[in-house]
Design an enzyme around this catalytic site. Sequence first.
Site, PDB file in Angstrom:
ATOM      1  N   TRP A 164      -3.155   5.733  -7.383  1.00 51.23           N
ATOM      2  CA  TRP A 164      -2.482   6.817  -8.135  1.00 51.23           C
ATOM      3  C   TRP A 164      -1.461   7.534  -7.250  1.00 51.23           C
ATOM      4  O   TRP A 164      -0.344   7.857  -7.672  1.00 51.23           O
ATOM      5  CB  TRP A 164      -3.547   7.798  -8.626  1.00 51.23           C
ATOM      6  N   ARG A 200       0.392   6.560  -5.025  1.00 51.32           N
ATOM      7  CA  ARG A 200       1.652   5.841  -4.777  1.00 51.32           C
ATOM      8  C   ARG A 200       2.759   6.361  -5.682  1.00 51.32           C
ATOM      9  O   ARG A 200       3.936   6.108  -5.430  1.00 51.32           O
ATOM     10  CB  ARG A 200       1.464   4.329  -5.001  1.00 51.32           C
ATOM     11  N   ARG A 258       4.839   8.822  -6.175  1.00 52.52           N
ATOM     12  CA  ARG A 258       5.233   9.906  -5.278  1.00 52.52           C
ATOM     13  C   ARG A 258       5.875  11.078  -5.985  1.00 52.52           C
ATOM     14  O   ARG A 258       5.966  12.168  -5.440  1.00 52.52           O
ATOM     15  CB  ARG A 258       6.209   9.356  -4.217  1.00 52.52           C
ATOM     16  N   GLU A 285      -5.739  17.673  -3.988  1.00 52.95           N
ATOM     17  CA  GLU A 285      -7.044  17.008  -4.040  1.00 52.95           C
ATOM     18  C   GLU A 285      -8.061  17.857  -3.284  1.00 52.95           C
ATOM     19  O   GLU A 285      -7.720  18.518  -2.286  1.00 52.95           O
ATOM     20  CB  GLU A 285      -6.945  15.609  -3.396  1.00 52.95           C
ATOM     21  N   SER A 319     -10.809  18.739  -0.638  1.00 52.60           N
ATOM     22  CA  SER A 319     -10.818  18.249   0.737  1.00 52.60           C
ATOM     23  C   SER A 319     -12.240  18.096   1.246  1.00 52.60           C
ATOM     24  O   SER A 319     -12.994  19.080   1.292  1.00 52.60           O
ATOM     25  CB  SER A 319     -10.046  19.205   1.645  1.00 52.60           C
ATOM     26  N   ARG A 331     -17.706  12.345   7.188  1.00 50.81           N
ATOM     27  CA  ARG A 331     -17.356  11.578   5.990  1.00 50.81           C
ATOM     28  C   ARG A 331     -16.970  10.122   6.286  1.00 50.81           C
ATOM     29  O   ARG A 331     -16.733   9.342   5.355  1.00 50.81           O
ATOM     30  CB  ARG A 331     -16.203  12.252   5.257  1.00 50.81           C
ATOM     31  N   LEU A 376       7.096  14.908 -18.472  1.00 54.44           N
ATOM     32  CA  LEU A 376       6.822  13.846 -19.447  1.00 54.44           C
ATOM     33  C   LEU A 376       7.475  12.523 -19.048  1.00 54.44           C
ATOM     34  O   LEU A 376       6.848  11.452 -19.135  1.00 54.44           O
ATOM     35  CB  LEU A 376       7.329  14.307 -20.825  1.00 54.44           C
ATOM     36  N   ARG A 432       0.747   1.681 -15.241  1.00 56.66           N
ATOM     37  CA  ARG A 432      -0.716   1.681 -15.075  1.00 56.66           C
ATOM     38  C   ARG A 432      -1.484   1.378 -16.354  1.00 56.66           C
ATOM     39  O   ARG A 432      -2.703   1.225 -16.299  1.00 56.66           O
ATOM     40  CB  ARG A 432      -1.167   3.020 -14.482  1.00 56.66           C
TER      41      ARG A 432
HETATM   42  C1  LIG Z   1       0.247  -3.764 -10.894  1.00 54.94           C
HETATM   43  C2  LIG Z   1       0.654  -3.075  -9.619  1.00 54.94           C
HETATM   44  C3  LIG Z   1       0.436  -3.689  -8.411  1.00 54.94           C
HETATM   45  C4  LIG Z   1       0.806  -3.060  -7.212  1.00 54.94           C
HETATM   46  N1  LIG Z   1       0.572  -3.698  -6.026  1.00 54.94           N
HETATM   47  C5  LIG Z   1       0.923  -3.081  -4.871  1.00 54.94           C
HETATM   48  C6  LIG Z   1       0.676  -3.707  -3.594  1.00 54.94           C
HETATM   49  O1  LIG Z   1       0.145  -4.805  -3.529  1.00 54.94           O
HETATM   50  N2  LIG Z   1       1.033  -3.040  -2.466  1.00 54.94           N
HETATM   51  C7  LIG Z   1       1.642  -1.806  -2.507  1.00 54.94           C
HETATM   52  O2  LIG Z   1       1.957  -1.241  -1.450  1.00 54.94           O
HETATM   53  N3  LIG Z   1       1.893  -1.204  -3.689  1.00 54.94           N
HETATM   54  C8  LIG Z   1       1.555  -1.797  -4.856  1.00 54.94           C
HETATM   55  N4  LIG Z   1       1.784  -1.155  -6.046  1.00 54.94           N
HETATM   56  C9  LIG Z   1       2.396   0.188  -6.036  1.00 54.94           C
HETATM   57  C10 LIG Z   1       3.891   0.123  -6.405  1.00 54.94           C
HETATM   58  O3  LIG Z   1       4.627  -0.604  -5.427  1.00 54.94           O
HETATM   59  C11 LIG Z   1       4.470   1.545  -6.518  1.00 54.94           C
HETATM   60  O4  LIG Z   1       4.346   2.190  -5.267  1.00 54.94           O
HETATM   61  C12 LIG Z   1       3.775   2.380  -7.557  1.00 54.94           C
HETATM   62  O5  LIG Z   1       3.633   1.659  -8.759  1.00 54.94           O
HETATM   63  C13 LIG Z   1       4.561   3.668  -7.807  1.00 54.94           C
HETATM   64  O6  LIG Z   1       5.726   3.343  -8.523  1.00 54.94           O
HETATM   65  P1  LIG Z   1       7.082   4.135  -8.292  1.00 54.94           P
HETATM   66  O7  LIG Z   1       7.564   3.974  -6.887  1.00 54.94           O
HETATM   67  O8  LIG Z   1       8.026   3.702  -9.390  1.00 54.94           O
HETATM   68  O9  LIG Z   1       6.631   5.651  -8.590  1.00 54.94           O
HETATM   69  P2  LIG Z   1       7.143   7.008  -7.910  1.00 54.94           P
HETATM   70  O10 LIG Z   1       6.837   7.027  -6.471  1.00 54.94           O
HETATM   71  O11 LIG Z   1       6.566   8.118  -8.745  1.00 54.94           O
HETATM   72  O12 LIG Z   1       8.688   6.973  -8.079  1.00 54.94           O
HETATM   73  C14 LIG Z   1       9.301   7.097  -9.375  1.00 54.94           C
HETATM   74  C15 LIG Z   1      10.728   6.601  -9.256  1.00 54.94           C
HETATM   75  O13 LIG Z   1      11.452   7.452  -8.363  1.00 54.94           O
HETATM   76  C16 LIG Z   1      12.330   6.666  -7.565  1.00 54.94           C
HETATM   77  N5  LIG Z   1      11.929   6.771  -6.155  1.00 54.94           N
HETATM   78  C17 LIG Z   1      10.846   7.428  -5.665  1.00 54.94           C
HETATM   79  N6  LIG Z   1      10.827   7.364  -4.323  1.00 54.94           N
HETATM   80  C18 LIG Z   1      11.886   6.622  -3.958  1.00 54.94           C
HETATM   81  C19 LIG Z   1      12.399   6.177  -2.711  1.00 54.94           C
HETATM   82  N7  LIG Z   1      11.812   6.477  -1.556  1.00 54.94           N
HETATM   83  N8  LIG Z   1      13.522   5.435  -2.703  1.00 54.94           N
HETATM   84  C20 LIG Z   1      14.144   5.121  -3.863  1.00 54.94           C
HETATM   85  N9  LIG Z   1      13.724   5.498  -5.076  1.00 54.94           N
HETATM   86  C21 LIG Z   1      12.609   6.246  -5.127  1.00 54.94           C
HETATM   87  C22 LIG Z   1      12.233   5.236  -8.059  1.00 54.94           C
HETATM   88  O14 LIG Z   1      13.186   5.044  -9.080  1.00 54.94           O
HETATM   89  C23 LIG Z   1      10.844   5.192  -8.669  1.00 54.94           C
HETATM   90  O15 LIG Z   1      10.669   4.190  -9.664  1.00 54.94           O
HETATM   91  C24 LIG Z   1       1.417  -1.772  -7.241  1.00 54.94           C
HETATM   92  C25 LIG Z   1       1.642  -1.167  -8.474  1.00 54.94           C
HETATM   93  C26 LIG Z   1       1.265  -1.783  -9.661  1.00 54.94           C
HETATM   94  C27 LIG Z   1       1.501  -1.073 -10.972  1.00 54.94           C
END
Ligand SMILES: Cc1cc2nc3c(=O)[nH]c(=O)nc-3n(C[C@H](O)[C@H](O)[C@H](O)COP(=O)(O)OP(=O)(O)OC[C@H]3O[C@@H](n4cnc5c(N)ncnc54)[C@H](O)[C@@H]3O)c2cc1C
Length: 237
Positions: free
Chosen positions: A82, A84, A86, A92, A94, A169, A186, A196
């Site tokens: 979750w 990830r 960002r 959360e 602690s 922990r 939203l 997800r």
């Molecule tokens: C089915 C599945 C499998 C996955 N497997 C893995 C895995 O094996 N290993 C792993 O490490 N991760 C994995 N992930 C995590 C994935 O790589 C993403 O980190 C996660 O889904 C968050 O997506 P996001 O970056 O779009 O979201 P957010 O971090 O919320 O970002 C939203 C949007 O903001 C923009 N953004 C945010 N930060 C940046 C940045 N620094 N640079 C440029 N644009 C940015 C992008 O447009 C992004 O789409 C997996 C995810 C899924 C759904």
Amino acid sequence: MGRIHVLDEGYVELVEGWGSDESIIEAARMSTGKGFNGWGTEEKPGDEKLLAFLYNNKHATPFEMGGVVIEVKAPIFVFREWHRHRTQSYNEMSARYIPLLDENYVPSLERVMVGANTATSNKQAQGNGKPLTAEDAAQWVYELQALYDQAQIVYQLGINLGVPKELARLPVPVARYSRMRACANLRNWLAFLTLRQAPAAQWEIREYANAVGEIIADRFPRTWELFTKEKQVVSSK
Ligand SMILES: Cc1cc2nc3c(=O)[nH]c(=O)nc-3n(C[C@H](O)[C@H](O)[C@H](O)COP(=O)(O)OP(=O)(O)OC[C@H]3O[C@@H](n4cnc5c(N)ncnc54)[C@H](O)[C@@H]3O)c2cc1C
């Protein structure tokens, strides 16, 4: 909307929300100042036409004008996935400050069996290619529970002896339940749900995403309808 139970010990609960389908329309009409003019009917559509236009043409910023804060209780491994996302905001609990409750996710036998024995193109969800028997699955869950019990004994021993909580922990498994608040607008929630709720996502986080979806659908029903329609179109392609 009440607490939505997820997995064996978890939940998702609405803390607060802001905005609505109507406020998305109001924000989109900044240039003309005409505000929200009302929803129509099937024969005589009103502002649902503008909402659909904005959504289908990815005029996304008006969808940032509403959102929700939720409280989530989930295993730590679900939070690993979750967090990830960002662009959500998190707080959360602690385990440096308060001892963790002895609550660990125990997958049902059905979950273990279905996950291992269902043919899927999703490599991350596959077993080793050989059928997993019910007996072997049950044995594994039994060993898992025994490990959780042992981990708790070592954790509690540390707490009792006076080991700092931040170190005590260390034996706690990633199946241990934790709690957090997550806040996003939203647009952001829909991006989270796109990833997800998809079949490629791990089943456990999908269960949480479905609960978040219920909250979003309740607060933003018209945007939700557009979102689910879009998903149907994408999945039928
Ligand atoms: C089915 C599945 C499998 C996955 N497997 C893995 C895995 O094996 N290993 C792993 O490490 N991760 C994995 N992930 C995590 C994935 O790589 C993403 O980190 C996660 O889904 C968050 O997506 P996001 O970056 O779009 O979201 P957010 O971090 O919320 O970002 C939203 C949007 O903001 C923009 N953004 C945010 N930060 C940046 C940045 N620094 N640079 C440029 N644009 C940015 C992008 O447009 C992004 O789409 C997996 C995810 C899924 C759904």
